[in-house]
Design an enzyme around this catalytic site. Sequence first.
Site, PDB file in Angstrom:
ATOM      1  N   ASP A   1      51.356  74.314  -7.988  1.00 32.08           N
ATOM      2  CA  ASP A   1      51.331  73.463  -6.799  1.00 32.08           C
ATOM      3  C   ASP A   1      49.879  73.186  -6.439  1.00 32.08           C
ATOM      4  O   ASP A   1      49.160  74.074  -5.984  1.00 32.08           O
ATOM      5  CB  ASP A   1      52.061  74.180  -5.665  1.00 32.08           C
ATOM      6  CG  ASP A   1      52.143  73.352  -4.381  1.00 32.08           C
ATOM      7  OD1 ASP A   1      51.342  72.409  -4.213  1.00 32.08           O
ATOM      8  OD2 ASP A   1      53.004  73.664  -3.535  1.00 32.08           O
ATOM      9  N   VAL A   2      49.432  71.938  -6.647  1.00 32.77           N
ATOM     10  CA  VAL A   2      48.042  71.574  -6.386  1.00 32.77           C
ATOM     11  C   VAL A   2      47.986  70.474  -5.332  1.00 32.77           C
ATOM     12  O   VAL A   2      48.486  69.373  -5.531  1.00 32.77           O
ATOM     13  CB  VAL A   2      47.317  71.143  -7.681  1.00 32.77           C
ATOM     14  CG1 VAL A   2      47.090  72.341  -8.579  1.00 32.77           C
ATOM     15  CG2 VAL A   2      48.081  70.071  -8.437  1.00 32.77           C
ATOM     16  N   GLU A   3      47.395  70.800  -4.215  1.00 39.60           N
ATOM     17  CA  GLU A   3      47.209  69.867  -3.106  1.00 39.60           C
ATOM     18  C   GLU A   3      46.103  70.417  -2.222  1.00 39.60           C
ATOM     19  O   GLU A   3      45.818  71.609  -2.238  1.00 39.60           O
ATOM     20  CB  GLU A   3      48.513  69.714  -2.309  1.00 39.60           C
ATOM     21  CG  GLU A   3      49.130  71.045  -1.881  1.00 39.60           C
ATOM     22  CD  GLU A   3      50.525  70.898  -1.293  1.00 39.60           C
ATOM     23  OE1 GLU A   3      50.643  70.177  -0.291  1.00 39.60           O
ATOM     24  OE2 GLU A   3      51.463  71.505  -1.836  1.00 39.60           O
ATOM     25  N   TRP A   4      45.456  69.540  -1.474  1.00 38.55           N
ATOM     26  CA  TRP A   4      44.472  70.029  -0.506  1.00 38.55           C
ATOM     27  C   TRP A   4      45.210  70.700   0.652  1.00 38.55           C
ATOM     28  O   TRP A   4      46.324  70.293   0.997  1.00 38.55           O
ATOM     29  CB  TRP A   4      43.608  68.890   0.029  1.00 38.55           C
ATOM     30  CG  TRP A   4      42.814  68.138  -0.981  1.00 38.55           C
ATOM     31  CD1 TRP A   4      42.789  66.790  -1.162  1.00 38.55           C
ATOM     32  CD2 TRP A   4      41.903  68.668  -1.951  1.00 38.55           C
ATOM     33  NE1 TRP A   4      41.923  66.436  -2.176  1.00 38.55           N
ATOM     34  CE2 TRP A   4      41.365  67.578  -2.680  1.00 38.55           C
ATOM     35  CE3 TRP A   4      41.485  69.954  -2.289  1.00 38.55           C
ATOM     36  CZ2 TRP A   4      40.438  67.732  -3.707  1.00 38.55           C
ATOM     37  CZ3 TRP A   4      40.570  70.119  -3.321  1.00 38.55           C
ATOM     38  CH2 TRP A   4      40.055  69.021  -4.012  1.00 38.55           C
TER      39      TRP A   4
END
Length: 309
Positions: A137-140
Amino acid sequence: MPRLRTLPFLLAAAFAVLGGCVAMEGNYPAKGDARPHPGVASAHRYPIHGIDISRWQGEIDWAAVKGAGTRFAYIKATEGGDHIDPAFLRNWEGARRAGVRRGAYHFVYWCRPAHEQAVWFKRHIPNDPEALPPVLDVEWNGHSKTCPQKIDRSLALEKIQLMLTELEQLTGKKPVIYTDITFHKEVLEGQFNDYPYWIRSTAAKPETRYEDRLWAFWQFTTTGRIPGIKGDVDRNAFFGNEEQFNGWINGEFDIGTRQWTKRRQSPAQPSPSIVNEPEFEAPRAEEPPVAIIPGALEPVPSSLHLGRL
Protein backbone atom coordinates in the site's frame (compact mmCIF):
# COMPACT_ATOMS: atom_id res chain seq x y z
CA MET A 1 -43.97 -19.55 -7.38
CA PRO A 2 -43.48 -16.08 -8.95
CA ARG A 3 -43.71 -14.48 -5.50
CA LEU A 4 -40.74 -16.51 -4.23
CA ARG A 5 -38.46 -15.06 -6.86
CA THR A 6 -38.90 -11.63 -5.31
CA LEU A 7 -37.76 -12.75 -1.86
CA PRO A 8 -34.00 -12.05 -2.32
CA PHE A 9 -34.75 -8.52 -3.48
CA LEU A 10 -37.11 -7.88 -0.56
CA LEU A 11 -34.44 -9.08 1.86
CA ALA A 12 -31.84 -6.86 0.23
CA ALA A 13 -34.18 -3.89 0.47
CA ALA A 14 -34.85 -4.63 4.14
CA PHE A 15 -31.13 -4.77 4.83
CA ALA A 16 -30.65 -1.44 3.08
CA VAL A 17 -33.29 0.24 5.23
CA LEU A 18 -32.04 -1.24 8.49
CA GLY A 19 -28.42 -0.49 7.65
CA GLY A 20 -29.06 3.08 6.61
CA CYS A 21 -27.69 2.53 3.11
CA VAL A 22 -28.87 2.23 -0.47
CA ALA A 23 -28.99 -1.26 -1.99
CA MET A 24 -27.16 -1.54 -5.28
CA GLU A 25 -28.30 -3.24 -8.44
CA GLY A 26 -25.97 -5.78 -10.03
CA ASN A 27 -24.34 -8.99 -8.91
CA TYR A 28 -24.54 -8.37 -5.15
CA PRO A 29 -28.02 -7.16 -4.12
CA ALA A 30 -27.34 -7.78 -0.40
CA LYS A 31 -24.50 -5.24 -0.43
CA GLY A 32 -24.81 -1.48 -0.55
CA ASP A 33 -23.24 1.90 0.06
CA ALA A 34 -23.94 4.56 2.66
CA ARG A 35 -23.05 7.29 0.14
CA PRO A 36 -23.36 5.85 -3.36
CA HIS A 37 -21.79 7.89 -6.15
CA PRO A 38 -23.16 7.77 -9.70
CA GLY A 39 -19.64 8.06 -11.08
CA VAL A 40 -18.79 4.52 -9.95
CA ALA A 41 -22.08 2.83 -10.83
CA SER A 42 -20.33 0.71 -13.46
CA ALA A 43 -18.34 -1.05 -10.71
CA HIS A 44 -21.44 -3.03 -9.80
CA ARG A 45 -21.47 -4.73 -13.18
CA TYR A 46 -18.18 -6.51 -12.56
CA PRO A 47 -18.84 -10.12 -11.54
CA ILE A 48 -16.18 -10.53 -8.82
CA HIS A 49 -16.17 -8.29 -5.75
CA GLY A 50 -14.17 -8.23 -2.54
CA ILE A 51 -13.27 -6.08 0.45
CA ASP A 52 -10.24 -4.73 2.28
CA ILE A 53 -10.31 -4.42 6.05
CA SER A 54 -8.32 -3.59 9.18
CA ARG A 55 -8.93 -3.28 12.91
CA TRP A 56 -11.40 -0.46 12.25
CA GLN A 57 -14.07 -2.89 11.04
CA GLY A 58 -14.22 -4.43 14.52
CA GLU A 59 -15.59 -7.93 15.00
CA ILE A 60 -16.56 -9.46 11.67
CA ASP A 61 -19.08 -12.21 11.02
CA TRP A 62 -17.14 -13.88 8.23
CA ALA A 63 -19.88 -16.40 7.46
CA ALA A 64 -22.24 -13.50 6.70
CA VAL A 65 -19.55 -11.76 4.64
CA LYS A 66 -19.11 -14.93 2.63
CA GLY A 67 -22.87 -15.40 2.29
CA ALA A 68 -23.20 -11.93 0.75
CA GLY A 69 -21.02 -13.08 -2.14
CA THR A 70 -17.62 -11.71 -1.09
CA ARG A 71 -14.99 -13.47 -3.19
CA PHE A 72 -11.80 -12.08 -1.67
CA ALA A 73 -10.54 -9.99 1.24
CA TYR A 74 -7.30 -8.11 1.69
CA ILE A 75 -6.45 -7.77 5.37
CA LYS A 76 -4.09 -5.22 6.87
CA ALA A 77 -1.13 -6.95 8.48
CA THR A 78 1.61 -4.41 9.15
CA GLU A 79 2.62 -0.78 8.86
CA GLY A 80 6.12 0.64 8.79
CA GLY A 81 8.65 -1.41 10.73
CA ASP A 82 7.08 -1.76 14.16
CA HIS A 83 3.28 -1.88 13.87
CA ILE A 84 1.03 -4.94 13.55
CA ASP A 85 -2.70 -4.56 13.03
CA PRO A 86 -4.11 -6.05 16.24
CA ALA A 87 -6.99 -7.73 14.38
CA PHE A 88 -4.87 -9.26 11.63
CA LEU A 89 -4.57 -12.85 12.83
CA ARG A 90 -8.19 -12.94 13.99
CA ASN A 91 -9.40 -11.76 10.59
CA TRP A 92 -6.95 -14.01 8.75
CA GLU A 93 -8.28 -17.10 10.50
CA GLY A 94 -11.91 -15.96 10.30
CA ALA A 95 -11.72 -15.49 6.54
CA ARG A 96 -10.07 -18.90 6.14
CA ARG A 97 -12.76 -20.66 8.15
CA ALA A 98 -15.51 -19.02 6.10
CA GLY A 99 -13.88 -19.90 2.81
CA VAL A 100 -13.07 -16.33 1.72
CA ARG A 101 -9.82 -16.09 -0.26
CA ARG A 102 -7.57 -13.67 1.57
CA GLY A 103 -4.27 -11.87 1.32
CA ALA A 104 -2.23 -9.53 3.51
CA TYR A 105 -1.21 -5.94 2.89
CA HIS A 106 1.56 -3.72 4.24
CA PHE A 107 1.13 0.05 4.61
CA VAL A 108 4.38 1.82 3.71
CA TYR A 109 5.77 4.38 6.17
CA TRP A 110 8.06 6.72 4.28
CA CYS A 111 10.24 7.67 7.25
CA ARG A 112 11.41 4.08 7.77
CA PRO A 113 14.13 2.27 5.77
CA ALA A 114 12.62 -0.02 3.17
CA HIS A 115 14.57 -3.11 4.18
CA GLU A 116 13.30 -2.82 7.77
CA GLN A 117 9.72 -2.68 6.52
CA ALA A 118 10.23 -5.70 4.27
CA VAL A 119 11.70 -7.67 7.17
CA TRP A 120 8.84 -6.65 9.46
CA PHE A 121 6.17 -7.72 6.99
CA LYS A 122 7.96 -11.00 6.25
CA ARG A 123 8.16 -11.84 9.94
CA HIS A 124 4.46 -11.36 10.63
CA ILE A 125 2.51 -12.84 7.73
CA PRO A 126 1.70 -16.57 7.85
CA ASN A 127 3.52 -18.92 5.51
CA ASP A 128 0.38 -19.93 3.65
CA PRO A 129 0.58 -21.16 0.03
CA GLU A 130 -3.18 -20.65 -0.31
CA ALA A 131 -2.94 -16.92 0.43
CA LEU A 132 -3.43 -14.34 -2.29
CA PRO A 133 -0.32 -12.43 -3.43
CA PRO A 134 0.72 -9.75 -0.92
CA VAL A 135 -0.12 -6.08 -1.39
CA LEU A 136 2.12 -3.05 -0.93
CA ASP A 137 0.00 0.00 0.00
CA VAL A 138 1.78 3.13 -1.26
CA GLU A 139 0.25 6.56 -0.73
CA TRP A 140 1.22 9.80 0.94
CA ASN A 141 0.03 10.07 4.53
CA GLY A 142 -0.35 13.74 5.28
CA HIS A 143 -2.41 13.01 8.39
CA SER A 144 0.41 11.14 10.10
CA LYS A 145 1.64 12.78 13.31
CA THR A 146 5.15 11.37 12.93
CA CYS A 147 5.74 11.23 9.16
CA PRO A 148 3.42 13.54 7.17
CA GLN A 149 6.01 14.74 4.66
CA LYS A 150 6.60 13.50 1.15
CA ILE A 151 9.96 12.17 0.01
CA ASP A 152 11.81 12.50 -3.29
CA ARG A 153 10.25 10.52 -6.14
CA SER A 154 13.44 8.62 -6.96
CA LEU A 155 13.83 7.53 -3.35
CA ALA A 156 10.18 6.47 -3.16
CA LEU A 157 10.61 4.35 -6.29
CA GLU A 158 13.77 2.77 -4.89
CA LYS A 159 12.00 1.88 -1.65
CA ILE A 160 9.05 0.38 -3.52
CA GLN A 161 11.28 -1.71 -5.79
CA LEU A 162 13.17 -3.18 -2.86
CA MET A 163 10.00 -4.14 -1.01
CA LEU A 164 8.34 -5.60 -4.12
CA THR A 165 11.42 -7.76 -4.73
CA GLU A 166 11.55 -8.99 -1.16
CA LEU A 167 7.84 -9.82 -1.01
CA GLU A 168 7.98 -11.76 -4.26
CA GLN A 169 10.98 -13.71 -2.99
CA LEU A 170 9.12 -14.51 0.21
CA THR A 171 5.84 -15.68 -1.30
CA GLY A 172 6.80 -16.74 -4.82
CA LYS A 173 3.93 -14.54 -6.05
CA LYS A 174 4.04 -11.17 -7.80
CA PRO A 175 2.83 -8.52 -5.31
CA VAL A 176 -0.02 -6.11 -6.01
CA ILE A 177 0.49 -2.34 -5.76
CA TYR A 178 -2.30 -0.36 -4.09
CA THR A 179 -2.30 3.39 -4.65
CA ASP A 180 -4.46 6.49 -4.95
CA ILE A 181 -4.79 9.20 -7.59
CA THR A 182 -2.29 11.68 -6.14
CA PHE A 183 0.51 9.21 -5.42
CA HIS A 184 0.11 7.58 -8.81
CA LYS A 185 0.38 10.90 -10.61
CA GLU A 186 3.36 12.14 -8.58
CA VAL A 187 5.34 8.88 -8.33
CA LEU A 188 4.01 5.86 -10.19
CA GLU A 189 3.01 7.00 -13.68
CA GLY A 190 4.94 4.87 -16.16
CA GLN A 191 6.49 2.74 -13.42
CA PHE A 192 6.20 -0.95 -12.46
CA ASN A 193 4.02 -1.68 -15.48
CA ASP A 194 4.45 -5.45 -15.12
CA TYR A 195 2.85 -5.43 -11.68
CA PRO A 196 -0.89 -5.59 -11.00
CA TYR A 197 -2.36 -2.32 -9.76
CA TRP A 198 -5.15 -1.89 -7.24
CA ILE A 199 -6.34 1.67 -7.57
CA ARG A 200 -8.66 3.90 -5.62
CA SER A 201 -11.29 5.92 -7.49
CA THR A 202 -14.49 6.65 -5.56
CA ALA A 203 -16.09 9.27 -7.82
CA ALA A 204 -15.28 8.24 -11.38
CA LYS A 205 -14.20 5.34 -13.54
CA PRO A 206 -10.48 4.55 -13.14
CA GLU A 207 -9.80 5.34 -16.79
CA THR A 208 -10.68 9.00 -16.21
CA ARG A 209 -8.36 9.37 -13.20
CA TYR A 210 -5.30 7.23 -14.03
CA GLU A 211 -3.35 7.90 -17.20
CA ASP A 212 -2.32 4.82 -19.22
CA ARG A 213 -2.79 2.43 -16.35
CA LEU A 214 -4.21 -1.06 -16.57
CA TRP A 215 -5.86 -1.91 -13.28
CA ALA A 216 -6.52 -5.27 -11.68
CA PHE A 217 -8.63 -4.12 -8.70
CA TRP A 218 -10.80 -1.04 -8.34
CA GLN A 219 -11.60 0.31 -4.87
CA PHE A 220 -14.79 2.14 -5.79
CA THR A 221 -16.14 3.09 -2.35
CA THR A 222 -14.97 3.50 1.22
CA THR A 223 -18.51 3.64 2.61
CA GLY A 224 -19.73 0.22 1.59
CA ARG A 225 -22.23 -1.81 3.58
CA ILE A 226 -21.96 -5.59 3.81
CA PRO A 227 -23.77 -8.13 6.00
CA GLY A 228 -21.43 -9.24 8.78
CA ILE A 229 -19.62 -5.88 9.08
CA LYS A 230 -20.89 -2.96 11.12
CA GLY A 231 -20.35 0.43 9.53
CA ASP A 232 -18.20 1.43 6.58
CA VAL A 233 -16.05 -1.00 4.63
CA ASP A 234 -14.03 -0.59 1.44
CA ARG A 235 -15.48 -2.42 -1.54
CA ASN A 236 -13.48 -3.53 -4.56
CA ALA A 237 -14.11 -4.96 -8.01
CA PHE A 238 -11.84 -7.35 -9.91
CA PHE A 239 -11.32 -6.31 -13.52
CA GLY A 240 -11.94 -9.66 -15.19
CA ASN A 241 -14.09 -12.74 -15.41
CA GLU A 242 -14.26 -16.00 -13.49
CA GLU A 243 -11.66 -17.75 -15.65
CA GLN A 244 -9.16 -14.92 -15.19
CA PHE A 245 -9.76 -14.72 -11.45
CA ASN A 246 -9.25 -18.45 -10.96
CA GLY A 247 -6.26 -18.38 -13.29
CA TRP A 248 -4.67 -15.67 -11.16
CA ILE A 249 -5.27 -17.62 -7.96
CA ASN A 250 -3.75 -20.73 -9.51
CA GLY A 251 -0.69 -18.88 -10.81
CA GLU A 252 -1.66 -19.35 -14.45
CA PHE A 253 -2.79 -15.82 -15.33
CA ASP A 254 -0.79 -12.63 -14.77
CA ILE A 255 -3.28 -9.88 -13.96
CA GLY A 256 -0.55 -7.24 -14.27
CA THR A 257 0.30 -8.00 -17.90
CA ARG A 258 -3.02 -9.69 -18.83
CA GLN A 259 -1.11 -12.72 -20.09
CA TRP A 260 -1.65 -16.43 -19.56
CA THR A 261 1.50 -18.23 -18.48
CA LYS A 262 2.37 -21.79 -19.41
CA ARG A 263 0.10 -24.07 -17.45
CA ARG A 264 1.83 -26.58 -15.22
CA GLN A 265 1.53 -30.22 -16.15
CA SER A 266 -0.72 -32.30 -13.93
CA PRO A 267 1.28 -34.43 -11.47
CA ALA A 268 1.39 -38.15 -12.07
CA GLN A 269 -1.46 -40.02 -10.40
CA PRO A 270 -0.56 -42.49 -7.62
CA SER A 271 -1.01 -46.15 -8.29
CA PRO A 272 -4.00 -47.89 -6.64
CA SER A 273 -1.71 -49.63 -4.15
CA ILE A 274 -0.55 -46.37 -2.56
CA VAL A 275 -3.59 -44.15 -3.14
CA ASN A 276 -4.39 -43.99 0.59
CA GLU A 277 -0.86 -43.35 1.75
CA PRO A 278 0.24 -39.84 2.85
CA GLU A 279 1.37 -37.55 0.08
CA PHE A 280 5.11 -37.22 -0.42
CA GLU A 281 6.47 -33.86 0.73
CA ALA A 282 9.29 -32.51 -1.36
CA PRO A 283 12.37 -31.34 0.52
CA ARG A 284 12.60 -27.64 1.19
CA ALA A 285 14.95 -25.55 -0.89
CA GLU A 286 18.08 -24.26 0.76
CA GLU A 287 17.66 -21.09 2.75
CA PRO A 288 18.71 -17.92 0.90
CA PRO A 289 21.87 -16.11 1.96
CA VAL A 290 21.62 -14.34 5.28
CA ALA A 291 22.07 -10.60 5.50
CA ILE A 292 22.67 -8.88 8.82
CA ILE A 293 20.21 -6.00 9.16
CA PRO A 294 21.54 -3.10 11.28
CA GLY A 295 19.64 -3.12 14.56
CA ALA A 296 17.97 -6.47 13.91
CA LEU A 297 17.66 -8.97 16.72
CA GLU A 298 18.64 -11.92 14.54
CA PRO A 299 19.88 -12.65 11.00
CA VAL A 300 17.20 -12.22 8.35
CA PRO A 301 17.03 -14.14 5.03
CA SER A 302 17.38 -11.79 2.10
CA SER A 303 18.30 -11.81 -1.58
CA LEU A 304 19.45 -8.21 -1.66
CA HIS A 305 22.40 -6.14 -0.53
CA LEU A 306 20.57 -3.86 1.85
CA GLY A 307 21.14 -0.14 1.84
CA ARG A 308 19.55 2.50 4.00
CA LEU A 309 16.50 3.18 1.86
